[in-house]
Design a protein around this motif. Structure first.
Motif, PDB file in Angstrom:
ATOM      1  N   LEU A  28       0.829  -1.205   0.000  1.00 32.11           N
ATOM      2  CA  LEU A  28       0.000   0.000   0.000  1.00 32.11           C
ATOM      3  C   LEU A  28       0.865   1.258   0.000  1.00 32.11           C
ATOM      4  N   THR A  29       1.920   1.235   0.787  1.00 27.78           N
ATOM      5  CA  THR A  29       2.812   2.395   0.853  1.00 27.78           C
ATOM      6  C   THR A  29       3.522   2.624  -0.474  1.00 27.78           C
ATOM      7  N   ILE A  30       4.095   1.562  -1.019  1.00 24.69           N
ATOM      8  CA  ILE A  30       4.800   1.680  -2.308  1.00 24.69           C
ATOM      9  C   ILE A  30       3.829   2.078  -3.407  1.00 24.69           C
ATOM     10  N   GLY A  31       2.629   1.507  -3.403  1.00 27.01           N
ATOM     11  CA  GLY A  31       1.618   1.865  -4.391  1.00 27.01           C
ATOM     12  C   GLY A  31       1.210   3.324  -4.288  1.00 27.01           C
ATOM     13  N   PHE A  32       1.111   3.820  -3.060  1.00 28.91           N
ATOM     14  CA  PHE A  32       0.776   5.234  -2.873  1.00 28.91           C
ATOM     15  C   PHE A  32       1.879   6.128  -3.430  1.00 28.91           C
ATOM     16  N   ILE A  33       3.131   5.773  -3.130  1.00 28.60           N
ATOM     17  CA  ILE A  33       4.254   6.602  -3.587  1.00 28.60           C
ATOM     18  C   ILE A  33       4.340   6.602  -5.113  1.00 28.60           C
ATOM     19  N   PHE A  34       4.390   5.412  -5.707  1.00 31.05           N
ATOM     20  CA  PHE A  34       4.533   5.343  -7.160  1.00 31.05           C
ATOM     21  C   PHE A  34       3.270   5.781  -7.890  1.00 31.05           C
TER      22      PHE A  34
END
Length: 117
Positions: A28-34
């Motif tokens: 979720l964090t990586i998806g939010f950033i990218f």
């Protein structure tokens, strides 16, 4: 006389769930950033900001949780109980042991030879 009990190790299913939850959080964090970066760079597209960002976050979370769940089960898969695993590690040949274990073993052998002479 009551014998002290050892704490129980988590089951394979519990380890898999824990890996999946950790992967979901990371995904979720990586998806939010990218996803945010992609939306800022190329625009939200016809579906809108929230739908595009949620698609990035959910696909990333699903991928990370899948692989971390599998990885946590593979890494913790052991046939032997912990006390038997410790005994097996003690009986390994010196070539497989770590440098510190080898040094301790050599020191113990030297002390034994000194006591014999």
């Amino acid at each position: 006389m009551a014998y002290p009990t050892r704490p129980q190790e988590p089951t394979v299913w519990q380890k898999s769930k824990m890996g999946a939850m950790m992967g979901c959080g990371v995904g979720l964090t990586i998806g939010f950033i990218f996803g945010s970066y992609s939306i800022m760079r190329g625009g939200a597209g016809p579906r809108g900001f929230v739908a595009t960002l949620s698609q990035y976050m959910l696909s990333s979370a699903a991928t990370f949780s899948f692989f971390l769940a599998i990885g946590s089960v593979i890494r913790s898969d052991s046939v032997l109980p912990p006390h038997m695993e410790a005994a097996r590690l003690q009986l390994l040949s010196p070539a497989i042991r770590s440098r510190a274990d080898g040094a301790a073993l050599i020191k113990a052998r030297w002390e034994a030879e000194k006591r014999q002479h």
